[in-house]
Motif scaffolding. Structure first.
Motif, PDB file in Angstrom:
ATOM      1  N   SER A   1      31.986  49.537  35.677  1.00 40.07           N
ATOM      2  CA  SER A   1      33.417  49.222  35.654  1.00 40.07           C
ATOM      3  C   SER A   1      34.288  50.475  35.537  1.00 40.07           C
ATOM      4  O   SER A   1      33.813  51.557  35.197  1.00 40.07           O
ATOM      5  CB  SER A   1      33.792  48.252  34.528  1.00 40.07           C
ATOM      6  OG  SER A   1      34.138  48.950  33.361  1.00 40.07           O
ATOM      7  N   CYS A   2      35.582  50.286  35.783  1.00 39.31           N
ATOM      8  CA  CYS A   2      36.523  51.399  35.720  1.00 39.31           C
ATOM      9  C   CYS A   2      36.712  51.901  34.300  1.00 39.31           C
ATOM     10  O   CYS A   2      37.370  52.905  34.071  1.00 39.31           O
ATOM     11  CB  CYS A   2      37.864  50.978  36.313  1.00 39.31           C
ATOM     12  SG  CYS A   2      38.590  49.567  35.487  1.00 39.31           S
TER      13      CYS A   2
ATOM     14  N   ASP B   1      46.213  45.629  40.069  1.00 37.44           N
ATOM     15  CA  ASP B   1      45.081  45.481  39.148  1.00 37.44           C
ATOM     16  C   ASP B   1      45.557  45.963  37.791  1.00 37.44           C
ATOM     17  O   ASP B   1      46.140  47.052  37.687  1.00 37.44           O
ATOM     18  CB  ASP B   1      43.894  46.331  39.622  1.00 37.44           C
ATOM     19  CG  ASP B   1      42.699  46.160  38.694  1.00 37.44           C
ATOM     20  OD1 ASP B   1      41.803  45.386  39.032  1.00 37.44           O
ATOM     21  OD2 ASP B   1      42.689  46.798  37.614  1.00 37.44           O
TER      22      ASP B   1
ATOM     23  N   CYS C   1      31.780  43.399  36.304  1.00 35.51           N
ATOM     24  CA  CYS C   1      32.990  43.433  35.480  1.00 35.51           C
ATOM     25  C   CYS C   1      33.754  42.133  35.659  1.00 35.51           C
ATOM     26  O   CYS C   1      34.284  41.587  34.711  1.00 35.51           O
ATOM     27  CB  CYS C   1      33.883  44.616  35.839  1.00 35.51           C
ATOM     28  SG  CYS C   1      35.459  44.556  34.989  1.00 35.51           S
ATOM     29  N   LEU C   2      33.839  41.655  36.899  1.00 31.08           N
ATOM     30  CA  LEU C   2      34.521  40.373  37.114  1.00 31.08           C
ATOM     31  C   LEU C   2      33.693  39.408  37.927  1.00 31.08           C
ATOM     32  O   LEU C   2      34.150  38.292  38.198  1.00 31.08           O
ATOM     33  CB  LEU C   2      35.933  40.570  37.724  1.00 31.08           C
ATOM     34  CG  LEU C   2      36.108  40.644  39.235  1.00 31.08           C
ATOM     35  CD1 LEU C   2      37.560  40.542  39.598  1.00 31.08           C
ATOM     36  CD2 LEU C   2      35.476  41.868  39.804  1.00 31.08           C
TER      37      LEU C   2
ATOM     38  N   ILE D   1      35.489  52.345  42.777  1.00 27.38           N
ATOM     39  CA  ILE D   1      36.479  51.542  42.064  1.00 27.38           C
ATOM     40  C   ILE D   1      37.800  52.310  42.074  1.00 27.38           C
ATOM     41  O   ILE D   1      37.831  53.516  41.805  1.00 27.38           O
ATOM     42  CB  ILE D   1      36.055  51.273  40.608  1.00 27.38           C
ATOM     43  CG1 ILE D   1      34.675  50.618  40.566  1.00 27.38           C
ATOM     44  CG2 ILE D   1      37.087  50.400  39.901  1.00 27.38           C
ATOM     45  CD1 ILE D   1      34.117  50.439  39.168  1.00 27.38           C
ATOM     46  N   VAL D   2      38.850  51.608  42.375  1.00 28.47           N
ATOM     47  CA  VAL D   2      40.152  52.235  42.589  1.00 28.47           C
ATOM     48  C   VAL D   2      40.544  53.192  41.462  1.00 28.47           C
ATOM     49  O   VAL D   2      41.042  54.284  41.712  1.00 28.47           O
ATOM     50  CB  VAL D   2      41.208  51.140  42.877  1.00 28.47           C
ATOM     51  CG1 VAL D   2      41.297  50.123  41.745  1.00 28.47           C
ATOM     52  CG2 VAL D   2      42.559  51.726  43.154  1.00 28.47           C
ATOM     53  N   HIS D   3      40.276  52.810  40.214  1.00 26.27           N
ATOM     54  CA  HIS D   3      40.705  53.655  39.102  1.00 26.27           C
ATOM     55  C   HIS D   3      39.725  54.792  38.811  1.00 26.27           C
ATOM     56  O   HIS D   3      39.956  55.610  37.935  1.00 26.27           O
ATOM     57  CB  HIS D   3      40.940  52.817  37.845  1.00 26.27           C
ATOM     58  CG  HIS D   3      41.784  51.626  38.124  1.00 26.27           C
ATOM     59  ND1 HIS D   3      42.980  51.713  38.797  1.00 26.27           N
ATOM     60  CD2 HIS D   3      41.585  50.310  37.873  1.00 26.27           C
ATOM     61  CE1 HIS D   3      43.478  50.492  38.936  1.00 26.27           C
ATOM     62  NE2 HIS D   3      42.659  49.633  38.395  1.00 26.27           N
TER      63      HIS D   3
ATOM     64  N   CYS E   1      33.071  47.030  41.587  1.00 24.19           N
ATOM     65  CA  CYS E   1      33.472  46.427  40.313  1.00 24.19           C
ATOM     66  C   CYS E   1      32.347  45.583  39.722  1.00 24.19           C
ATOM     67  O   CYS E   1      32.231  45.446  38.512  1.00 24.19           O
ATOM     68  CB  CYS E   1      34.713  45.562  40.506  1.00 24.19           C
ATOM     69  SG  CYS E   1      36.170  46.515  40.943  1.00 24.19           S
TER      70      CYS E   1
ATOM     71  N   ARG F   1      34.069  35.335  32.501  1.00 24.69           N
ATOM     72  CA  ARG F   1      34.423  36.551  33.238  1.00 24.69           C
ATOM     73  C   ARG F   1      33.216  37.101  34.014  1.00 24.69           C
ATOM     74  O   ARG F   1      33.336  37.526  35.143  1.00 24.69           O
ATOM     75  CB  ARG F   1      34.941  37.603  32.253  1.00 24.69           C
ATOM     76  CG  ARG F   1      35.182  38.986  32.851  1.00 24.69           C
ATOM     77  CD  ARG F   1      36.554  39.140  33.429  1.00 24.69           C
ATOM     78  NE  ARG F   1      36.764  40.495  33.942  1.00 24.69           N
ATOM     79  CZ  ARG F   1      37.874  40.914  34.539  1.00 24.69           C
ATOM     80  NH1 ARG F   1      38.892  40.083  34.702  1.00 24.69           N
ATOM     81  NH2 ARG F   1      37.981  42.136  34.971  1.00 24.69           N
TER      82      ARG F   1
ATOM     83  N   HIS G   1      36.514  45.297  44.623  1.00 28.98           N
ATOM     84  CA  HIS G   1      36.414  44.137  43.738  1.00 28.98           C
ATOM     85  C   HIS G   1      35.293  43.167  44.086  1.00 28.98           C
ATOM     86  O   HIS G   1      34.621  42.652  43.212  1.00 28.98           O
ATOM     87  CB  HIS G   1      37.755  43.389  43.696  1.00 28.98           C
ATOM     88  CG  HIS G   1      38.716  43.971  42.706  1.00 28.98           C
ATOM     89  ND1 HIS G   1      39.169  45.265  42.794  1.00 28.98           N
ATOM     90  CD2 HIS G   1      39.291  43.444  41.589  1.00 28.98           C
ATOM     91  CE1 HIS G   1      39.990  45.504  41.767  1.00 28.98           C
ATOM     92  NE2 HIS G   1      40.079  44.418  41.032  1.00 28.98           N
TER      93      HIS G   1
ATOM     94  N   HIS H   1      44.219  47.225  35.230  1.00 27.62           N
ATOM     95  CA  HIS H   1      43.693  48.450  34.615  1.00 27.62           C
ATOM     96  C   HIS H   1      44.189  49.736  35.273  1.00 27.62           C
ATOM     97  O   HIS H   1      43.637  50.816  35.055  1.00 27.62           O
ATOM     98  CB  HIS H   1      42.172  48.401  34.543  1.00 27.62           C
ATOM     99  CG  HIS H   1      41.717  47.340  33.595  1.00 27.62           C
ATOM    100  ND1 HIS H   1      41.402  46.077  34.019  1.00 27.62           N
ATOM    101  CD2 HIS H   1      41.618  47.331  32.247  1.00 27.62           C
ATOM    102  CE1 HIS H   1      41.092  45.337  32.960  1.00 27.62           C
ATOM    103  NE2 HIS H   1      41.215  46.061  31.877  1.00 27.62           N
TER     104      HIS H   1
ATOM    105  N   ASN I   1      35.585  45.852  30.318  1.00 23.64           N
ATOM    106  CA  ASN I   1      36.773  45.768  29.479  1.00 23.64           C
ATOM    107  C   ASN I   1      37.165  44.362  29.030  1.00 23.64           C
ATOM    108  O   ASN I   1      38.062  44.200  28.242  1.00 23.64           O
ATOM    109  CB  ASN I   1      37.939  46.391  30.249  1.00 23.64           C
ATOM    110  CG  ASN I   1      37.885  45.985  31.709  1.00 23.64           C
ATOM    111  OD1 ASN I   1      37.906  44.803  32.024  1.00 23.64           O
ATOM    112  ND2 ASN I   1      37.783  46.964  32.601  1.00 23.64           N
TER     113      ASN I   1
HETATM  114  S1  SF4 Z   1      38.743  46.027  35.568  1.00 23.45           S
HETATM  115 FE1  SF4 Z   1      36.863  45.512  36.588  1.00 23.45          FE
HETATM  116  S2  SF4 Z   1      37.614  44.410  38.377  1.00 23.45           S
HETATM  117 FE2  SF4 Z   1      39.386  45.560  37.640  1.00 23.45          FE
HETATM  118  S3  SF4 Z   1      39.282  47.519  38.744  1.00 23.45           S
HETATM  119 FE3  SF4 Z   1      38.163  47.765  36.837  1.00 23.45          FE
HETATM  120  S4  SF4 Z   1      36.049  47.416  37.410  1.00 23.45           S
HETATM  121 FE4  SF4 Z   1      37.304  46.533  38.991  1.00 23.45          FE
END
Ligand code: SF4
Lengths: 471, 200
Positions: free
Chosen positions: A351-352, A135, A415-416, A114-116, A412, A440, A70, A137, A434
């Motif tokens: 981003s994810c 998270d 994205c944030l 990114i985790v996802h 990330c 943001r 993140h 997402h 997203n």
């Molecule tokens: S939405 Fe954005 S901040 Fe959340 S896991 Fe996906 S890339 Fe990272």
């Protein structure tokens, strides 16, 4: 609340849900067992601290997987993190994982990302599982036929301590999409179209199953994009029944052995909604109705087809008019204005939602031999180390750099905008992420959500345009 | 977190009529770098309360002394967006114990409940009535009786039950949290792990 009595057949959701119920509390929630728990540096520190204060151990450390994504920088990742608070969070994650024997794929690790993105890519995410992460997402993993959803830090603590959560069974909605997509329409457009149609709270209280031949014909990457943003309609999560595409994707993944794959396959094949299963709500969509989408406002539901105009104020529900005016003022746009032709300053592909190898391929195919517009800053941030490496192997890196894009290291990122990748005040950024909420991507930054193709086209021409004209 | 029971609340309220207030507004991501739960109240609605030079924005209702109290009344779909529990921590830390709204985003509702911040759901009509009245009469007192799950406003002759399942109600009344419950059934969880059911 228990599943409603259904003699006719079961939904995919219910098949998975019922197999994970440890017990039901009378007039209360159910105790849901969690198979996989992903954690990251921003929403886990308070959970670990609280467990330590109470002297509670991590119950099933081998079901927990950690990454730093993140707040990490996307340049010079081999150097110490400059921002002291970010460095502290990453350091704390490292210590917590070491202390509690949790597998960490931290910064610099060959599987970091990114985790996802990494969960599926490493085969940790598998059909039929319950998966949570701090998270929202986390819904992304539903593309594999999982019950996957985001949780808060108190719940992270509960899962660390007991591998369980207290949950109420949501209602189930099926969105069936059939037919051929128009050329140049990507899965990102499908989901932006759905959010614009259903609104940002149109699916609150529901879990969504996406079905239909349009969905069947999508790659795993494209399915993940749809499930990823299903929560932007307010849904608890989204899921898609696993099929041959899913099973093929899962072959040869780092944390899923061939034996395990073969053992699980017959079980995975039972994971679908029975033909007679009934849903609390059903929606049918004709794929041919969807055109490339673009957002003009400050929530993901404020989107139109690329050739359409921003709706007139008088056509907006009376109660929403004040927020609508505010959103357009924030974006520096007017009612009735065409999005096409809008001058833009930044392009963020990452981003994810859209930073998997397929997304990078789409962008590279499109921009090959072209140059980005001079006034545009274009960032491409791969979703993971593995995506970044594969992009180099396939020559995508060279194409992107030749076109003037900055290819960054995974995270990330914008994205944030927790790290230094921020969009400056008042600037327009076409983003494959997203959320287009106020601030943001940076204070007073103006985010325009779109598919990787539309974003790439904007990078080339310097304004919003219909990529199909350049195909 | 020390669990804090919540029984009866008698307080004035702050009206925040905007709809779809997302967690990025409640607490912007740049303030998420702390590793404690405390202190987030300082950054609650930061970009509304302060202008970009860090000065108080006098137009923001939270900066207007007329309105204060332990109750926040908000437009529908409150707490949508990111799952960050920091949003609930910030609201609670700032001094609110209750949010009244016609429609809460899912994850936010859970986060609120886990922090003994009551997401009190009433119809959109009632929300609008309360928003208007509190905007006009900031001293209006709202009463919440947890044991009866009842919201009352005497001036409006309003006595309204609100939904809350009996499990959560007892958590609030006794200051018990979900973690304590889950820990108490750990043997059952282990038993479940040994005899995992298969899909049917
Ligand atoms: S939405 Fe954005 S901040 Fe959340 S896991 Fe996906 S890339 Fe990272």
């Amino acid at each position: 609340m228990s599943g409603k009595l259904n003699l006719m057949g079961k939904t995919l959701f219910d098949k998975i849900w019922e197999c994970h119920i440890v017990k039901e509390i009378e007039e209360g929630p159910s105790v849901l067992y969690i198979d996989r728990h992903y954690i990251h540096e921003v929403t886990s520190p308070q959970a670990f601290r609280s467990l330590e204060e109470k002297n509670i151990p991590v119950f099933r450390p081998h079901q927990v997987w950690a990454t730093a994504d993140h707040n990490i920088p996307t340049q010079d990742q081999h150097l110490p993190i400059k921002d002291t608070l970010s460095a502290q969070q990453v350091q704390l994650l490292t210590e917590n994982c070491r202390k509690h024997n949790i597998k960490l794929m931290g910064i610099g690790h060959p599987f970091n990302g990114i985790v996802h993105v990494i969960g599926p890519e490493l085969g940790i995410t598998q059909p039929g599982m319950t998966i949570v992460c701090g998270d929202s997402h986390t819904s992304t993993h539903g593309a594999f036929g999982c019950l996957a959803f985001g949780i808060g830090t108190s719940e992270v603590e509960m899962v660390l301590a007991t591998q369980c959560l207290l949950q109420h069974r949501p209602k189930i909605m099926r969105i069936q999409i059939d037919g051929q997509l128009q050329p140049g329409v990507l899965s990102k457009d499908i989901i932006l179209y759905l959010i614009a149609r259903l609104s940002t709270n149109g699916a609150t209280g529901y879990f969504i199953e996406f079905a239909g031949d349009t969905i069947r014909n999508l790659s795993m990457e494209a399915r993940m994009t749809i499930c990823n943003m299903s929560i932007e309609m307010g849904a608890r999560g989204g899921l898609i029944a696993p099929d041959e595409t899913t099973f093929t994707y899962l072959r040869n993944r780092e944390f899923l052995s061939d034996e395990e794959w073969e053992k699980q396959l017959p079980i995975w094949k039972t994971l679908y909604s029975d033909p007679a299963a009934s849903f609390d709500k059903e929606i049918r969509i004709n794929a041919a109705d969807i055109s490339p989408m673009i957002t003009y406002g400050t929530n993901p539901g404020m989107g139109v087809g690329i050739g359409d105009k921003i709706p007139l104020l008088k056509d907006v529900e009376a109660s929403a008019q004040k927020d609508y005016r505010h959103a357009l003022a924030y974006m520096g746009l007017n009612e009735g204005q065409a999005m096409n032709g809008l001058h833009i300053d930044y392009v963020f592909i990452g981003s994810c939602t859209n930073a998997r190898i397929e997304d990078l391929r789409i962008v590279a195919d499109f921009i090959k031999g072209k140059k980005k517009s001079e006034h545009v800053t274009a960032w491409i941030v791969p979703g993971s180390k593995q995506v970044a490496e594969q992009a180099e192997q396939e020559g995508i890196g060279t194409i992107l750099r030749d076109a003037g894009f900055q290819l960054r290291q995974p995270g990330c990122s914008a994205c944030l905008a927790m790290n230094e990748d921020k969009i400056p005040e008042g600037k327009y950024c076409v983003s494959t992420s997203n959320r287009n909420f106020e601030g943001r991507q940076g204070i007073n930054a103006r985010t325009i959500l779109a598919s990787p193709l539309t974003a790439a086209a904007a990078a080339i021409t310097g304004h919003i345009c219909d990529a199909r004209m350049l195909l | 977190m020390t669990s804090k029971k919540l029984t009866n609340i008698i307080s004035t309220a702050v009206p925040l009529p905007a709809e779809n207030i997302d967690t990025d507004q409640i607490i912007p991501a740049r303030f998420l770098k702390a590793t404690h739960r405390e202190g987030f109240g300082n950054h609650l609605f930061y970009d509304w309360r302060y202008n970009n030079k860090g000065a108080l924005n006098p137009d923001c209702i939270l900066n207007q002394p007329a309105w204060s109290g332990r109750i926040l009344i908000a437009g529908k779909n409150f707490g949508c967006g990111s799952s960050r529990e920091h949003a609930a921590w910030a609201i609670k830390d700032y001094g609110f114990d209750v949010i009244i709204c016609s429609f809460f985003a899912d994850i936010f509702r859970n986060n609120a409940l886990n922090n003994f911040l009551l997401p009190l759901q009433v119809s959109e009509e009632v929300v609008q009535q309360l928003l208007q009245t509190v905007t006009a009469y900031p001293s209006l007192i709202l009463e919440i009786d947890m044991a009866q799950t009842l919201l009352s406003v005497r001036e409006l002759n309003l006595h309204l039950p609100f939904p809350m399942n009996s499990y959560k109600k007892s958590c609030f009344l006794n200051g018990h949290d979900d973690l304590a419950y889950l820990l108490s059934i750990k043997e059952e969880i282990k038993n479940f792990e040994r005899n995992r059911p298969v899909y049917k």
